[in-house]
Scaffold this motif. Structure first.
Motif, mmCIF file in Angstrom:
data_model
loop_
_atom_site.group_PDB
_atom_site.id
_atom_site.type_symbol
_atom_site.label_atom_id
_atom_site.label_comp_id
_atom_site.label_asym_id
_atom_site.label_seq_id
_atom_site.Cartn_x
_atom_site.Cartn_y
_atom_site.Cartn_z
ATOM 1 N N GLN A 299 0.809 -1.267 0.003
ATOM 2 C CA GLN A 299 0.179 0.015 -0.045
ATOM 3 C C GLN A 299 0.784 1.284 0.066
ATOM 4 O O GLN A 299 0.469 2.459 -0.470
ATOM 5 N N GLY A 300 1.969 1.170 0.215
ATOM 6 C CA GLY A 300 3.131 2.452 0.636
ATOM 7 C C GLY A 300 3.932 2.390 -0.819
ATOM 8 O O GLY A 300 4.363 3.647 -1.160
ATOM 9 N N GLU A 301 3.638 1.377 -1.797
ATOM 10 C CA GLU A 301 4.591 1.695 -2.766
ATOM 11 C C GLU A 301 3.671 2.507 -3.786
ATOM 12 O O GLU A 301 2.397 2.412 -4.012
ATOM 13 N N ARG A 302 4.487 3.400 -4.503
ATOM 14 C CA ARG A 302 3.861 4.261 -5.706
ATOM 15 C C ARG A 302 3.386 3.619 -6.954
ATOM 16 O O ARG A 302 4.337 2.908 -7.584
ATOM 17 N N ALA A 303 2.193 3.535 -7.431
ATOM 18 C CA ALA A 303 1.992 3.013 -8.630
ATOM 19 C C ALA A 303 2.420 4.119 -9.488
ATOM 20 O O ALA A 303 2.525 5.244 -9.206
ATOM 21 N N PRO A 304 2.284 3.660 -10.969
ATOM 22 C CA PRO A 304 2.677 4.547 -11.871
ATOM 23 C C PRO A 304 1.789 5.940 -12.069
ATOM 24 O O PRO A 304 2.454 7.147 -12.339
ATOM 25 N N ALA A 305 0.541 5.755 -11.847
ATOM 26 C CA ALA A 305 -0.229 6.972 -12.024
ATOM 27 C C ALA A 305 -0.140 7.732 -10.766
ATOM 28 O O ALA A 305 -0.260 9.039 -11.115
ATOM 29 N N GLN A 306 0.279 7.030 -9.773
ATOM 30 C CA GLN A 306 0.712 8.047 -8.627
ATOM 31 C C GLN A 306 1.626 8.900 -8.814
ATOM 32 O O GLN A 306 1.793 10.193 -8.364
ATOM 33 N N ALA A 307 2.832 8.375 -9.479
ATOM 34 C CA ALA A 307 4.274 9.043 -9.913
ATOM 35 C C ALA A 307 3.777 10.398 -10.719
ATOM 36 O O ALA A 307 4.076 11.301 -10.521
ATOM 37 N N PHE A 308 2.822 10.071 -11.599
ATOM 38 C CA PHE A 308 2.394 10.989 -12.574
ATOM 39 C C PHE A 308 1.648 12.297 -11.846
ATOM 40 O O PHE A 308 2.010 13.355 -12.143
ATOM 41 N N VAL A 380 -1.533 -8.670 -3.523
ATOM 42 C CA VAL A 380 -0.764 -7.994 -4.331
ATOM 43 C C VAL A 380 0.343 -7.210 -3.957
ATOM 44 O O VAL A 380 0.018 -6.453 -2.773
ATOM 45 N N LYS A 381 1.676 -7.323 -4.248
ATOM 46 C CA LYS A 381 2.727 -6.871 -3.656
ATOM 47 C C LYS A 381 2.998 -5.064 -3.903
ATOM 48 O O LYS A 381 3.985 -4.780 -3.399
ATOM 49 N N GLY A 382 2.123 -4.409 -4.806
ATOM 50 C CA GLY A 382 2.346 -3.035 -4.981
ATOM 51 C C GLY A 382 1.273 -2.546 -5.927
ATOM 52 O O GLY A 382 0.966 -3.410 -6.856
ATOM 53 N N GLY A 383 1.359 -1.324 -6.165
ATOM 54 C CA GLY A 383 0.253 -0.736 -6.892
ATOM 55 C C GLY A 383 0.814 -0.904 -8.454
ATOM 56 O O GLY A 383 -0.062 -0.852 -9.299
ATOM 57 N N ILE A 384 2.115 -0.755 -8.376
ATOM 58 C CA ILE A 384 2.559 -1.132 -9.756
ATOM 59 C C ILE A 384 2.122 -2.514 -10.433
ATOM 60 O O ILE A 384 1.624 -2.443 -11.867
ATOM 61 N N TYR A 385 1.961 -3.379 -9.778
ATOM 62 C CA TYR A 385 1.562 -4.797 -10.010
ATOM 63 C C TYR A 385 -0.092 -4.721 -10.184
ATOM 64 O O TYR A 385 -0.403 -5.443 -11.478
ATOM 65 N N LEU A 386 -0.642 -4.105 -9.665
ATOM 66 C CA LEU A 386 -2.095 -3.857 -9.923
ATOM 67 C C LEU A 386 -2.350 -3.272 -11.234
ATOM 68 O O LEU A 386 -3.227 -3.727 -11.755
ATOM 69 N N ALA A 608 10.985 -17.753 -15.083
ATOM 70 C CA ALA A 608 10.059 -17.363 -15.890
ATOM 71 C C ALA A 608 9.181 -16.310 -15.232
ATOM 72 O O ALA A 608 8.662 -15.301 -15.706
ATOM 73 N N LEU A 609 8.845 -16.568 -13.688
ATOM 74 C CA LEU A 609 8.119 -15.789 -12.880
ATOM 75 C C LEU A 609 8.695 -14.421 -12.845
ATOM 76 O O LEU A 609 8.278 -13.153 -12.949
ATOM 77 N N ALA A 610 10.180 -14.478 -12.599
ATOM 78 C CA ALA A 610 10.670 -13.180 -12.459
ATOM 79 C C ALA A 610 10.877 -12.483 -13.778
ATOM 80 O O ALA A 610 10.843 -11.189 -13.692
ATOM 81 N N ALA A 611 10.928 -12.986 -15.011
ATOM 82 C CA ALA A 611 10.843 -12.228 -16.325
ATOM 83 C C ALA A 611 9.607 -11.664 -16.547
ATOM 84 O O ALA A 611 9.624 -10.753 -17.481
ATOM 85 N N ALA A 612 8.516 -12.388 -15.993
ATOM 86 C CA ALA A 612 7.390 -11.706 -16.466
ATOM 87 C C ALA A 612 6.979 -10.292 -16.038
ATOM 88 O O ALA A 612 7.489 -10.181 -14.897
ATOM 89 N N SER A 613 5.957 -9.761 -16.618
ATOM 90 C CA SER A 613 5.592 -8.325 -16.109
ATOM 91 C C SER A 613 4.889 -8.539 -14.665
ATOM 92 O O SER A 613 5.339 -7.678 -13.846
ATOM 93 N N VAL A 614 4.113 -9.445 -14.634
ATOM 94 C CA VAL A 614 3.748 -9.996 -13.134
ATOM 95 C C VAL A 614 3.992 -11.359 -12.859
ATOM 96 O O VAL A 614 3.330 -12.178 -13.801
ATOM 97 N N GLY A 615 4.645 -11.827 -11.792
ATOM 98 C CA GLY A 615 4.757 -13.152 -11.439
ATOM 99 C C GLY A 615 3.628 -13.533 -10.491
ATOM 100 O O GLY A 615 3.588 -13.004 -9.414
ATOM 101 N N ILE A 616 2.891 -14.686 -10.809
ATOM 102 C CA ILE A 616 1.566 -14.883 -10.068
ATOM 103 C C ILE A 616 2.028 -16.509 -9.385
ATOM 104 O O ILE A 616 2.358 -17.340 -10.192
#
Length: 710
Positions: A299-308, A380-386, A608-616
């Motif tokens: 919840q403390g991680e800034r999502a890209p939209a928040q950075a904008f 979900v580990k952060g806003g960026i992954y959401l 493969a999980l590490a290389a993906a945009s999102v590892g689930i």
């Protein structure tokens, strides 16, 4: 007054905006004895390194009346509960004076001393803290929200607009209170999980049953859980049988059967039988504690939209101040405009220009969505992954344990030895597989148990894993191998009948492994894994959601992969893959589709999980590796949560865009009212307050979103 030397975390109540969070962080960092401090705005927490007291931290947050609570006593009854009304009595009192001022203005006129006095009291009572902070910031040339409001209200008083100044103070204070309440409510979405775990538990020590605080329970203690009681600690069942409701951890509504050797989690509910549990983790290390910690960090991680938004606000506020100044001076100087009228318009621009709604638009949505997902069994580990999940175009699946149940069973055993019985061959096979962590090994061990085969007397030495091919080990002065045909290539070249038997089993959708020595295959073992009931439906849902490509990546043979992949309905099937092959395919998918997720067990598919945009990761509950390494974890091993998190992520993106758009549009419309001279202070504050409330309530909708509502 006690002090802590190491890093210590505290909960912060009343933190309503990111600017305030930044100021609070700097104030704490400037306390003597503090070497560093970090505020997590989303979670409402501060971590402090150094010697400091709660009183000192509260003093650093006095500008916002922040309440500091030791992280370890959150949810304890000793923490005083303060109602929204109690926190804002000054607003109520100031409102009363505004009401009396209105009556006085009607009876005696707006210029009477009584009228002015009543409005002045309302301004001072309602805006005392606002003015203190605003004036401090003004002296430092820090143009925060408090600075803008202070200038506007003082300016209104100077030009005789006492009533509007008082109304602006009241509406601003009300807006702040509601905004603070909304953010605390969103944060409490995940903090409420802390309260579901008992603070005390019954344990057995030295043959006696005693009740202890969970802080005093040690690893190795025996926990006694009666029917209807909540489980206080993580552990393993050593006696008893029951059904346990694990909804708080995994999101599963149906209780799960628990018997000896099964794992149980803190915060879950024992519904039926008496259980005795061997405690395996201290209270701060339980799965529930880890979930709460990881979600709060997310919840403390800034999502890209928040950075904008933060970058935009950085330039937006100075722009508003300069615009307001120009509006105040250009018309009177160049066009003979009335000074009072245009100063008033400029002050109104300062008020409407406050970036509150814009700044709060993204974090309230991210905090609500992540908290809601966690309560439904998706970490979900952060806003960026959401945000990434909401933009996915392709999803890759591991087979075993993801599309299948991950509990394979032996379906065929063919003994090819000339002089060894089935039990003798199987005992050697089981003795070697005992050291393997592969899912197929579990099936073979289970079969050995069913057959009553004793392999414990056999000693295996020099055991090693052959990456992507199998295992080997020495047994009775002979080296044995278990694995793929590659390990026995020379022998198979001269035995076409054996190759045919192997292929026949593979075509039936079974995974076949060979057992033997360097020179001879001693047995064929066929293992099948049952397809998850939900797999086909999940793939169909993902396709209907617009996921363009689904691919199954597996180390299993091509025939087994084809049978499972066709049955489940994925777009593409790849079998016989080594870990590096999965990684290569993942890179190819990213080149083609840009946003790609990989879903697997969080361990075997690590590259493969590490290389993906999102590892689930599947089945995060109780799996430290999945909790720590995956970007997203499906806690209950429930594949049906995948379409839910995709839909929730997309809804979150929509709401963030709605909030940003609405905030900018309503402010733009209000600012355009300057042109005909229609913008007033109360319209300005209503526009600002209205925008803030609407974007906050819109974001809070995500807290109540359920999978069947999307």
């Amino acid at each position: 007054m006690s002090y802590e030397k190491d890093v210590k975390s505290y909960r912060v109540e009343g933190l309503s905006c990111t600017n305030c969070a930044g100021k609070f962080e700097r104030n704490v960092q400037n306390i003597e004895g503090v070497t560093d401090a970090k505020v997590n705005f989303g979670a409402g927490k501060i971590s402090v390194c150094g010697q400091v007291s709660i009183e000192q931290i509260e003093k650093a947050g006095a500008f916002e009346n922040l309440k500091i609570i030791d992280e370890n006593i959150f949810g304890n009854e000793s923490v005083p509960k303060v109602s929204l009304l109690q926190k804002n009595l000054h607003v109520l009192l100031a409102t009363c004076f505004v009401f009396l001022g209105g009556i006085s203005m009607y009876l005696q006129g707006e210029d009477s001393l009584l009228t002015i006095g009543l409005f002045l009291l309302a301004i001072l009572i309602g805006g005392y803290n606002l003015f203190l902070e605003g004036l401090k910031n003004l002296l430092k040339f820090e143009f925060t929200m408090e600075t803008l409001m202070t200038i506007a209200i003082i300016g209104a008083a100077l030009i005789g607009e006492w009533s509007e100044g008082a109304i602006v103070v009241i509406l601003f204070a009300l807006s702040e209170a509601l905004e603070r309440y909304s953010m605390d409510k969103a944060r409490h979405s995940i903090r409420s999980l802390m309260e579901i775990s008992p603070k005390e538990a019954n344990i057995r020590r030295g043959g006696k049953e005693i009740s202890l605080s969970v802080k005093d329970i040690q690893v190795g203690d025996t926990l006694i859980i009666k029917p209807g009681q909540k489980i206080a600690m993580d552990g393993v069942v050593i006696k008893g049988y029951s059904a346990v409701n694990q909804a708080a951890i995994t999101g599963e509504a149906i209780p799960v059967e628990k018997k000896v050797h099964d794992e149980v989690f803190a915060g879950t509910l024992n519904t039926e039988g008496l259980l005795e549990v061997n405690v395996t983790k201290r209270v701060e290390d339980t799965t529930l504690a880890k979930i709460i910690h990881l979600v709060e960090e997310a919840q403390g991680e800034r999502a890209p939209a928040q950075a904008f938004v933060d970058t935009f606000a950085k330039y937006y506020t100075p722009f508003i101040i300069i615009s307001a100044l120009l509006i105040m001076i250009i018309p009177p100087l160049l066009f003979a405009g009335d000074w009072n009228s245009w100063v008033y318009q400029g002050l109104s621009v300062l008020v409407v220009g406050c970036p509150c709604s814009l700044v709060i638009s993204t974090p309230v949505s991210i905090v609500s969505a992540i908290g809601n997902a966690a309560k439904q069994g998706v970490l979900v580990k952060g806003g960026i992954y959401l945000e990434e999940i909401g933009q996915l175009k392709a999803i890759a699946f591991d087979k075993t344990g993801t599309l299948t149940e991950g509990r394979p069973v032996v379906t065929d055993f063919v003994n090819l030895s000339d002089n060894l019985s089935d039990s003798e061959v199987f005992s050697k096979l089981a003795a070697l597989e005992f050291f393997s962590q592969h899912p197929l090994a579990a099936a073979i061990m289970k079969e050995a148990e069913i057959r009553g085969i004793n392999y414990s007397t056999l000693t295996v030495t020099n055991f090693s894993s052959i990456t992507g091919q199998g295992i080997q080990g020495d047994l009775q002065k002979m080296t044995y191998f278990i694995g793929r045909p590659k390990l026995f290539a020379a022998y198979l070249d001269n035995n076409p009948a054996l190759v045919q038997d192997y292929l026949t089993l593979e075509k039936q959708g079974k995974t076949v492994v060979l057992f033997g020595t360097k020179n001879k295959v001693l047995a064929l073992v066929a293992v099948a894994d049952k397809l998850r009931v939900a797999s086909r439906g999940v793939i169909n849902q993902l396709h209907s959601l617009g996921i363009e490509h689904t691919i199954m990546l597996t180390g299993d043979n091509r025939h087994t992969a084809e049978v499972i992949g066709t049955e489940v309905g994925v777009s593409e099937i790849k079998g016989n893959l080594m870990p590096e092959d999965k990684l290569s395919y993942m890179k190819e998918l990213q080149e083609k589709y840009a946003k790609v997720a990989m879903i697997g067990d969080g361990v075997n598919d690590a590259p493969a999980l590490a290389a993906a945009s999102v590892g689930i990761a599947m089945g995060g509950a109780g799996t430290d590796a999945a909790l720590e390494t995956a970007d997203v974890a499906l806690m209950g091993d429930d594949l049906e949560k995948l379409p839910f998190i995709v839909k929730l992520s997309r809804k979150t993106l929509r709401i963030i865009k709605q909030n940003i758009t609405f905030s900018l549009v309503i402010k733009s419309v209000a600012l355009l009212l300057v042109i005909p001279g229609w913008l007033t202070l109360w319209i300005a504050i209503l526009a600002d307050m209205g925008a803030t409330l609407i974007v906050t309530l819109n974001g809070l909708r995500l807290m109540r979103t359920r999978s069947n509502q999307l």
